[in-house]
Design a protein around this motif. Sequence first.
Motif, PDB file in Angstrom:
ATOM      1  N   LEU A   1       0.828  -1.212   0.000  1.00 38.75           N
ATOM      2  CA  LEU A   1       0.000   0.000   0.000  1.00 38.75           C
ATOM      3  C   LEU A   1       0.856   1.254   0.000  1.00 38.75           C
ATOM      4  N   ARG A   2       1.983   1.168   0.703  1.00 31.72           N
ATOM      5  CA  ARG A   2       2.852   2.348   0.778  1.00 31.72           C
ATOM      6  C   ARG A   2       3.418   2.691  -0.595  1.00 31.72           C
ATOM      7  N   ILE A   3       3.906   1.655  -1.287  1.00 31.02           N
ATOM      8  CA  ILE A   3       4.496   1.936  -2.602  1.00 31.02           C
ATOM      9  C   ILE A   3       3.400   2.321  -3.596  1.00 31.02           C
ATOM     10  N   LYS A   4       2.208   1.775  -3.383  1.00 32.72           N
ATOM     11  CA  LYS A   4       1.084   2.172  -4.250  1.00 32.72           C
ATOM     12  C   LYS A   4       0.816   3.675  -4.083  1.00 32.72           C
ATOM     13  N   ARG A   5       0.836   4.143  -2.841  1.00 30.12           N
ATOM     14  CA  ARG A   5       0.585   5.577  -2.587  1.00 30.12           C
ATOM     15  C   ARG A   5       1.646   6.431  -3.262  1.00 30.12           C
ATOM     16  N   GLU A   6       2.893   5.959  -3.155  1.00 29.39           N
ATOM     17  CA  GLU A   6       3.986   6.728  -3.768  1.00 29.39           C
ATOM     18  C   GLU A   6       3.760   6.831  -5.278  1.00 29.39           C
ATOM     19  N   ILE A   7       3.388   5.693  -5.886  1.00 32.24           N
ATOM     20  CA  ILE A   7       3.188   5.703  -7.343  1.00 32.24           C
ATOM     21  C   ILE A   7       1.998   6.599  -7.712  1.00 32.24           C
ATOM     22  N   LEU A   8       0.958   6.584  -6.886  1.00 34.07           N
ATOM     23  CA  LEU A   8      -0.204   7.444  -7.168  1.00 34.07           C
ATOM     24  C   LEU A   8       0.205   8.913  -7.196  1.00 34.07           C
ATOM     25  N   ASN A   9       1.129   9.295  -6.312  1.00 35.92           N
ATOM     26  CA  ASN A   9       1.617  10.678  -6.336  1.00 35.92           C
ATOM     27  C   ASN A   9       2.324  10.985  -7.658  1.00 35.92           C
ATOM     28  N   TYR A  10       3.138  10.007  -8.109  1.00 37.81           N
ATOM     29  CA  TYR A  10       3.805  10.223  -9.400  1.00 37.81           C
ATOM     30  C   TYR A  10       2.760  10.353 -10.502  1.00 37.81           C
ATOM     31  N   VAL A  11       1.745   9.475 -10.453  1.00 40.52           N
ATOM     32  CA  VAL A  11       0.710   9.501 -11.490  1.00 40.52           C
ATOM     33  C   VAL A  11       0.021  10.870 -11.497  1.00 40.52           C
ATOM     34  N   ASN A  12      -0.281  11.389 -10.303  1.00 42.61           N
ATOM     35  CA  ASN A  12      -0.898  12.719 -10.225  1.00 42.61           C
ATOM     36  C   ASN A  12       0.001  13.774 -10.840  1.00 42.61           C
ATOM     37  N   GLU A  13       1.277  13.657 -10.527  1.00 42.13           N
ATOM     38  CA  GLU A  13       2.209  14.680 -11.001  1.00 42.13           C
ATOM     39  C   GLU A  13       2.424  14.566 -12.508  1.00 42.13           C
ATOM     40  N   LEU A  14       2.320  13.338 -13.018  1.00 36.89           N
ATOM     41  CA  LEU A  14       2.585  13.135 -14.446  1.00 36.89           C
ATOM     42  C   LEU A  14       1.389  13.490 -15.323  1.00 36.89           C
ATOM     43  N   GLY A  15       0.195  13.523 -14.759  1.00 39.25           N
ATOM     44  CA  GLY A  15      -0.996  13.850 -15.537  1.00 39.25           C
ATOM     45  C   GLY A  15      -1.138  12.930 -16.738  1.00 39.25           C
ATOM     46  N   THR A  16      -1.325  13.521 -17.932  1.00 41.81           N
ATOM     47  CA  THR A  16      -1.535  12.689 -19.119  1.00 41.81           C
ATOM     48  C   THR A  16      -0.314  11.823 -19.444  1.00 41.81           C
ATOM     49  N   GLU A  17       0.847  12.244 -18.969  1.00 37.95           N
ATOM     50  CA  GLU A  17       2.074  11.464 -19.242  1.00 37.95           C
ATOM     51  C   GLU A  17       2.137  10.189 -18.385  1.00 37.95           C
ATOM     52  N   GLY A  18       1.238  10.096 -17.417  1.00 39.25           N
ATOM     53  CA  GLY A  18       1.346   8.979 -16.470  1.00 39.25           C
ATOM     54  C   GLY A  18       0.349   7.866 -16.726  1.00 39.25           C
ATOM     55  N   ARG A  19      -0.314   7.896 -17.905  1.00 41.18           N
ATOM     56  CA  ARG A  19      -1.376   6.899 -18.148  1.00 41.18           C
ATOM     57  C   ARG A  19      -0.874   5.461 -18.098  1.00 41.18           C
ATOM     58  N   LEU A  20       0.316   5.258 -18.677  1.00 43.55           N
ATOM     59  CA  LEU A  20       0.848   3.894 -18.729  1.00 43.55           C
ATOM     60  C   LEU A  20       1.153   3.388 -17.321  1.00 43.55           C
ATOM     61  N   ILE A  21       1.726   4.260 -16.510  1.00 47.49           N
ATOM     62  CA  ILE A  21       2.042   3.894 -15.127  1.00 47.49           C
ATOM     63  C   ILE A  21       0.737   3.571 -14.385  1.00 47.49           C
ATOM     64  N   GLN A  22      -0.283   4.395 -14.620  1.00 46.85           N
ATOM     65  CA  GLN A  22      -1.585   4.168 -13.985  1.00 46.85           C
ATOM     66  C   GLN A  22      -2.141   2.796 -14.351  1.00 46.85           C
ATOM     67  N   LEU A  23      -2.017   2.432 -15.654  1.00 48.44           N
ATOM     68  CA  LEU A  23      -2.527   1.126 -16.096  1.00 48.44           C
ATOM     69  C   LEU A  23      -1.782  -0.012 -15.399  1.00 48.44           C
ATOM     70  N   GLN A  24      -0.455   0.123 -15.325  1.00 47.42           N
ATOM     71  CA  GLN A  24       0.343  -0.928 -14.679  1.00 47.42           C
ATOM     72  C   GLN A  24      -0.051  -1.055 -13.207  1.00 47.42           C
ATOM     73  N   LEU A  25      -0.271   0.104 -12.583  1.00 47.85           N
ATOM     74  CA  LEU A  25      -0.633   0.109 -11.167  1.00 47.85           C
ATOM     75  C   LEU A  25      -1.966  -0.608 -10.962  1.00 47.85           C
ATOM     76  N   THR A  26      -2.929  -0.273 -11.828  1.00 45.95           N
ATOM     77  CA  THR A  26      -4.255  -0.881 -11.699  1.00 45.95           C
ATOM     78  C   THR A  26      -4.147  -2.391 -11.880  1.00 45.95           C
ATOM     79  N   GLU A  27      -3.359  -2.804 -12.876  1.00 47.51           N
ATOM     80  CA  GLU A  27      -3.251  -4.231 -13.131  1.00 47.51           C
ATOM     81  C   GLU A  27      -2.621  -4.955 -11.942  1.00 47.51           C
ATOM     82  N   LEU A  28      -1.651  -4.310 -11.318  1.00 46.64           N
ATOM     83  CA  LEU A  28      -0.926  -4.981 -10.234  1.00 46.64           C
ATOM     84  C   LEU A  28      -1.714  -5.034  -8.930  1.00 46.64           C
ATOM     85  N   VAL A  29      -2.338  -3.934  -8.561  1.00 41.54           N
ATOM     86  CA  VAL A  29      -2.879  -3.884  -7.197  1.00 41.54           C
ATOM     87  C   VAL A  29      -4.297  -3.316  -7.088  1.00 41.54           C
TER      88      VAL A  29
END
Length: 357
Positions: free
Chosen positions: A199-227
């Motif tokens: 959960l901790r690393i998920k939160r960290e990645i969510l912050n990156y996703v927020n900061e990346l905006g449209t550039e973070g879609r791929l990361i968001q997809l990977q995150l969703t698939e994983l957890v």
Amino acid sequence: MEGHERNENRIGDMLQFVAPGTPLRDGIDNVLRAKTGGLIVIGYGKEVQQLVDGGFHIQSEFTPAHLYELAKMDGALILNDEGTEILYANAQLMPDPDIISTETGMRHRTAERVAKQTGHLVIAISQRRNVITLYKGPVRYSLQDIGVILTKANQAIQTLEKYKLVHDQSITNLGAMEFENMVSFSEVIQVIHRIEMVLRIKREILNYVNELGTEGRLIQLQLTELVSNIEEEASLLLKDYSKKPDYEPYYILRKMQEESGTELLADEQVLKLLGYASGTKLSDMIYPRGYRIMHRIPRLPSLIIEHLVERFGTLNDVVQASVKELVEVDGVGEVRAKKICDGLERIQEQLFVDRHL
Ligand SMILES: Nc1ncnc2c1ncn2[C@@H]1O[C@H](COP(=O)(O)OP(=O)(O)OP(=O)(O)O)[C@@H](O)[C@H]1O
């Protein structure tokens, strides 16, 4: 809510507001490139009005081009709460000079003080240093280069993959032990620590996703698939092992995340959150109610699982129950009773195969 959790939420909100792909970010990036510098306050409530002196009342629709042109003037720009209108330009801000600021330049000192005094989001775009700094209440956050964040986000995804593997294996092992009635507090706490890490690393990645905006879609997809279902699985585990059956699992989960700082929670803290007395021995045996395992039986509604737990109390008692006994439970007919027996048998077999792989 604990301080650091509240601050993390603030950072998340700020980052979403100025994420790449939003018109506000386009405008900010233009100002940054033009090296004119800028000071932008979001929202014009009473608290902000008191600090504003002079300036032009503009009230124009927000566009990146307007922001860029108006930022050429000295002073601050004030936008409405949604960031969709530019209300004032060339405004002089006069926050309380006694508010402590760690910044050196006047633009950044003013931004920090206004944010602390009003609680609003204030954005400082540095003329000389090519940095965008966000302030909200006591929180300060410097936006990083997109390339750097993407690299960090990808590294974090790799770490998450590793954590997730360890987590999955420990959940499988726990499941196998549940069928053998061999679970002690120690195993449960170990699994909870693994969930905490994921959960901790998920939160960290969510912050990156927020900061990346449209550039973070791929990361968001990977995150969703994983957890995507980690919270639900954790909540079932907590329902299985909390001292009282009526403990609200999502409340425990939230408390867990609030209380865990940079270190993992201490074992006693976890026990306390689950409702157990501080002297509880880790080697004591504990018996799951069976929510988590029964949720894996195909097409078995949650309500029926509730009834089964009410009637039998533990997973082991459900496993031992005959079809005749299962049929006595509200909502369970003979066909469903057989499906429950078969389902549990299959899950057990699978767990025994998968454990320690
Ligand atoms: N109180 C204020 N209200 C509005 N604008 C301000 C205020 N203080 C400073 N500014 C704006 O900031 C500009 C630059 O100030 P200064 O160089 O001291 O800031 P800085 O924090 O060092 O930022 P930079 O890194 O951009 O140089 C000023 O020309 C003015 O436009």
